[in-house]
Motif scaffolding. Sequence first.
Motif, PDB file in Angstrom:
ATOM      1  N   GLY A  98       0.840  -1.213   0.000  1.00  0.00           N
ATOM      2  CA  GLY A  98       0.000   0.000   0.000  1.00  0.00           C
ATOM      3  C   GLY A  98       0.867   1.252   0.000  1.00  0.00           C
ATOM      4  O   GLY A  98       0.613   2.202  -0.753  1.00  0.00           O
ATOM      5  N   ILE A  99       1.890   1.236   0.829  1.00  0.00           N
ATOM      6  CA  ILE A  99       2.743   2.430   0.910  1.00  0.00           C
ATOM      7  C   ILE A  99       3.543   2.584  -0.387  1.00  0.00           C
ATOM      8  O   ILE A  99       3.689   3.683  -0.914  1.00  0.00           O
ATOM      9  N   LEU A 100       4.005   1.443  -0.906  1.00  0.00           N
ATOM     10  CA  LEU A 100       4.757   1.507  -2.166  1.00  0.00           C
ATOM     11  C   LEU A 100       3.907   2.126  -3.275  1.00  0.00           C
ATOM     12  O   LEU A 100       4.341   3.040  -3.980  1.00  0.00           O
ATOM     13  N   SER A 101       2.662   1.663  -3.403  1.00  0.00           N
ATOM     14  CA  SER A 101       1.892   2.191  -4.536  1.00  0.00           C
ATOM     15  C   SER A 101       1.439   3.624  -4.288  1.00  0.00           C
ATOM     16  O   SER A 101       1.132   4.346  -5.229  1.00  0.00           O
ATOM     17  N   ALA A 102       1.415   4.047  -3.009  1.00  0.00           N
ATOM     18  CA  ALA A 102       1.055   5.451  -2.745  1.00  0.00           C
ATOM     19  C   ALA A 102       2.241   6.378  -2.963  1.00  0.00           C
ATOM     20  O   ALA A 102       2.073   7.587  -3.074  1.00  0.00           O
ATOM     21  N   SER A 103       3.454   5.817  -3.019  1.00  0.00           N
ATOM     22  CA  SER A 103       4.619   6.710  -2.985  1.00  0.00           C
ATOM     23  C   SER A 103       5.223   7.020  -4.358  1.00  0.00           C
ATOM     24  O   SER A 103       5.386   8.180  -4.707  1.00  0.00           O
ATOM     25  N   GLY A 104       5.510   5.997  -5.160  1.00  0.00           N
ATOM     26  CA  GLY A 104       6.328   6.232  -6.354  1.00  0.00           C
ATOM     27  C   GLY A 104       5.740   7.191  -7.368  1.00  0.00           C
ATOM     28  O   GLY A 104       6.334   8.218  -7.712  1.00  0.00           O
ATOM     29  N   ASP A 105       4.528   6.878  -7.858  1.00  0.00           N
ATOM     30  CA  ASP A 105       4.023   7.649  -8.982  1.00  0.00           C
ATOM     31  C   ASP A 105       3.451   8.997  -8.563  1.00  0.00           C
ATOM     32  O   ASP A 105       3.352   9.912  -9.381  1.00  0.00           O
ATOM     33  N   THR A 106       3.069   9.129  -7.281  1.00  0.00           N
ATOM     34  CA  THR A 106       2.611  10.444  -6.820  1.00  0.00           C
ATOM     35  C   THR A 106       3.766  11.448  -6.947  1.00  0.00           C
ATOM     36  O   THR A 106       3.607  12.539  -7.480  1.00  0.00           O
ATOM     37  N   ILE A 107       4.932  10.996  -6.497  1.00  0.00           N
ATOM     38  CA  ILE A 107       6.102  11.870  -6.595  1.00  0.00           C
ATOM     39  C   ILE A 107       6.469  12.079  -8.067  1.00  0.00           C
ATOM     40  O   ILE A 107       6.751  13.192  -8.498  1.00  0.00           O
ATOM     41  N   ALA A 108       6.453  10.974  -8.825  1.00  0.00           N
ATOM     42  CA  ALA A 108       6.893  11.069 -10.228  1.00  0.00           C
ATOM     43  C   ALA A 108       6.027  12.070 -10.990  1.00  0.00           C
ATOM     44  O   ALA A 108       6.543  12.906 -11.739  1.00  0.00           O
ATOM     45  N   ARG A 109       4.711  11.989 -10.787  1.00  0.00           N
ATOM     46  CA  ARG A 109       3.838  12.897 -11.556  1.00  0.00           C
ATOM     47  C   ARG A 109       4.012  14.343 -11.076  1.00  0.00           C
ATOM     48  O   ARG A 109       4.060  15.253 -11.890  1.00  0.00           O
ATOM     49  N   SER A 110       4.153  14.544  -9.757  1.00  0.00           N
ATOM     50  CA  SER A 110       4.332  15.919  -9.264  1.00  0.00           C
ATOM     51  C   SER A 110       5.639  16.515  -9.803  1.00  0.00           C
ATOM     52  O   SER A 110       5.688  17.672 -10.236  1.00  0.00           O
ATOM     53  N   MET A 111       6.703  15.710  -9.771  1.00  0.00           N
ATOM     54  CA  MET A 111       7.996  16.212 -10.251  1.00  0.00           C
ATOM     55  C   MET A 111       7.982  16.438 -11.765  1.00  0.00           C
ATOM     56  O   MET A 111       8.602  17.367 -12.281  1.00  0.00           O
ATOM     57  N   THR A 112       7.260  15.559 -12.463  1.00  0.00           N
ATOM     58  CA  THR A 112       7.136  15.732 -13.914  1.00  0.00           C
ATOM     59  C   THR A 112       6.466  17.071 -14.212  1.00  0.00           C
ATOM     60  O   THR A 112       6.881  17.813 -15.118  1.00  0.00           O
ATOM     61  N   MET A 113       5.437  17.379 -13.432  1.00  0.00           N
ATOM     62  CA  MET A 113       4.739  18.664 -13.607  1.00  0.00           C
ATOM     63  C   MET A 113       5.694  19.819 -13.330  1.00  0.00           C
ATOM     64  O   MET A 113       5.719  20.813 -14.064  1.00  0.00           O
ATOM     65  N   ALA A 114       6.477  19.688 -12.253  1.00  0.00           N
ATOM     66  CA  ALA A 114       7.425  20.759 -11.928  1.00  0.00           C
ATOM     67  C   ALA A 114       8.382  20.976 -13.095  1.00  0.00           C
ATOM     68  O   ALA A 114       8.634  22.118 -13.524  1.00  0.00           O
ATOM     69  N   MET A 115       8.901  19.885 -13.651  1.00  0.00           N
ATOM     70  CA  MET A 115       9.871  20.006 -14.751  1.00  0.00           C
ATOM     71  C   MET A 115       9.200  20.601 -15.990  1.00  0.00           C
ATOM     72  O   MET A 115       9.761  21.456 -16.665  1.00  0.00           O
ATOM     73  N   TYR A 116       7.981  20.158 -16.280  1.00  0.00           N
ATOM     74  CA  TYR A 116       7.311  20.693 -17.468  1.00  0.00           C
ATOM     75  C   TYR A 116       7.052  22.197 -17.308  1.00  0.00           C
ATOM     76  O   TYR A 116       7.432  23.004 -18.172  1.00  0.00           O
ATOM     77  N   TYR A 117       6.404  22.578 -16.203  1.00  0.00           N
ATOM     78  CA  TYR A 117       5.993  23.984 -16.075  1.00  0.00           C
ATOM     79  C   TYR A 117       7.201  24.913 -15.954  1.00  0.00           C
ATOM     80  O   TYR A 117       7.174  26.026 -16.479  1.00  0.00           O
TER      81      TYR A 117
END
Length: 535
Positions: free
Chosen positions: A328-347
């Motif tokens: 549960g913790i694994l699936s809550a952690s990886g992609d939440t960060i990945a998508r937020s950071m991807t947004m930061a890099m894009y914007y």
Amino acid sequence: MGAIPLQWAWASLPSAAVSSITLFILLVSYGFLLAVYRLTIHPLARFPGPKLSAATGWYECYLDIFRGPGKTFAFEIERMHERYGPIVRINPHEIHVSDPDFFDTLYAGGSAVRGKYAPAAHVQGTPEGIFGTVDHNAHRRRRQAISSYFSKQSVLQDQKIVDDKIELLCDFFRQKLKEGKEVNIRVPLLAVGTDVFCAHTLGERGSMDLLRDWDRAVEWRQSIIALLHWTPVVRQFPWVIPFAIDLPVGLINVASKEMGLVVSIFRVQARSLSFHNSLRVQAAAAIAEHDQLQGEHKARANVFHTILSSNLTTQDKDVKRMAQEGFGILSASGDTIARSMTMAMYYLHADPHSLERLKDELKIVLPDPQGQIDLATLERLPWLTAVLKESLRIAALITTRAPLTAPTEWLRYGDWAIPPNTPISMTLSSLMMNPETFPSPDAFQPERWLESNPDYKKNMSYFVAFHKGHRNCIGINLAWCQMYFALAKMIRRFDFELYGVVKERDIDYHRDCFLGEPRDDTMGVRMRVISEDRG
Ligand code: HEM
């Protein structure tokens, strides 16, 4: 005259046909009476909303499964609010509220008692992990047992683990610079998020080392995407994944390649990464080793040892439950960060002014780009902090509503009193993109989060990226730590450029898969590393 032949025809039917027709008539009558009950004397009957969705849950099921990306129920809820106002009965059992000022009432902490609505809790397939625990008291106990592991103090102690993984991420970008090839940046960002989680939460034995194995990182990314894409189905039929896990892999792959990938997360992955990396095997190993550990290390060796050191019941310390907690913790952690950071890099790269301002700020605290820095220094940087907060806001990550129940009280919204135990939900992504609280919500404006901004306090009170109350994100400190190190080092050391990114195709939310996913024809957020500042 017509009645006699009908009777005769009925009597001449085979008994199996008679039973089937009778059953069908009974079912239709039951469905009809149930719908009438729901529309007339059900405790939610007076609440505004469309009659069809109040009468039957199959409407939501139909939209989520058959209307596919772009027209799923999450979008329908927004349309319902436009038509019926801020409080709507969205299905026979559930009320949805679209008003940021109700957030603290629904998602209260302290002495408030809040259960989770089972269909939402079980979407991850981990009913015994904290995310999946429905009952308020059981959730409090289980969460309390591991909260120290994710506290600020604990993350500060472990910041070197995070920083080491960010160094590997930088090595990856160095390699891409040499190759001159573009990369879908969400893949290495998911890899680093997963590697950080494994190293911090599972210990070295749990490491997946995705950053050192690009093929595996890509495969992991595909599995996570498949899991996300199946979320609307799992939401309606939570038994799908547990059922599929027990079927032969070949059969699942014929039915759905994506489901094959999902199952591989739970099953094949554990085998192919050898014994030591299966969560169940790790939980069992922790049980076997626990008594031999001494001192402070005993409770902190990994999250399983933390659970074993707690005063939870023996049942809560068994292998199956602990493995569910880990997953549960694994699936809550990886992609939440990945998508937020991807947004930061894009914007940032779509907004040169914000990027330059960040580079300038980082040069002051990191004059040598290859130098080291600690978390406390990064947290004091106003523009870096503002960029991260705005990225989390505009990412509007969680697009699926989050229903809770208040078993012991009537919650009030305006003139409406909602009966105890009713599932009530709000949608985090809609709140973060609400034009009344965040004017021009589609514009990337880190200035919103500068303390000098007159609206800063108001903005902070509506910042719900990590949720609030009893069910808020337990990984918030680890998430911040990782995002600070990752963004600071990537931006200070490298120059990137966007490569053929189309906002409407690759960035905007098109599909509600718990996280908002872009269109199916997305090419990913591709970026090229164009240079490195070596100091
Ligand atoms: C940018 C990164 C992250 C964001 C935006 C985020 C956001 C959230 C949100 C909104 C929730 C509530 C979801 C719901 O109730 O439906 C949540 C819950 C949770 N998050 Fe995070 N999260 C992030 C990173 C992490 C990390 C790194 C971890 C683990 C180390 C983590 C572990 C969890 C867990 C276990 C829950 C369930 C908590 C509970 O039900 O008590 N998250 N997160």
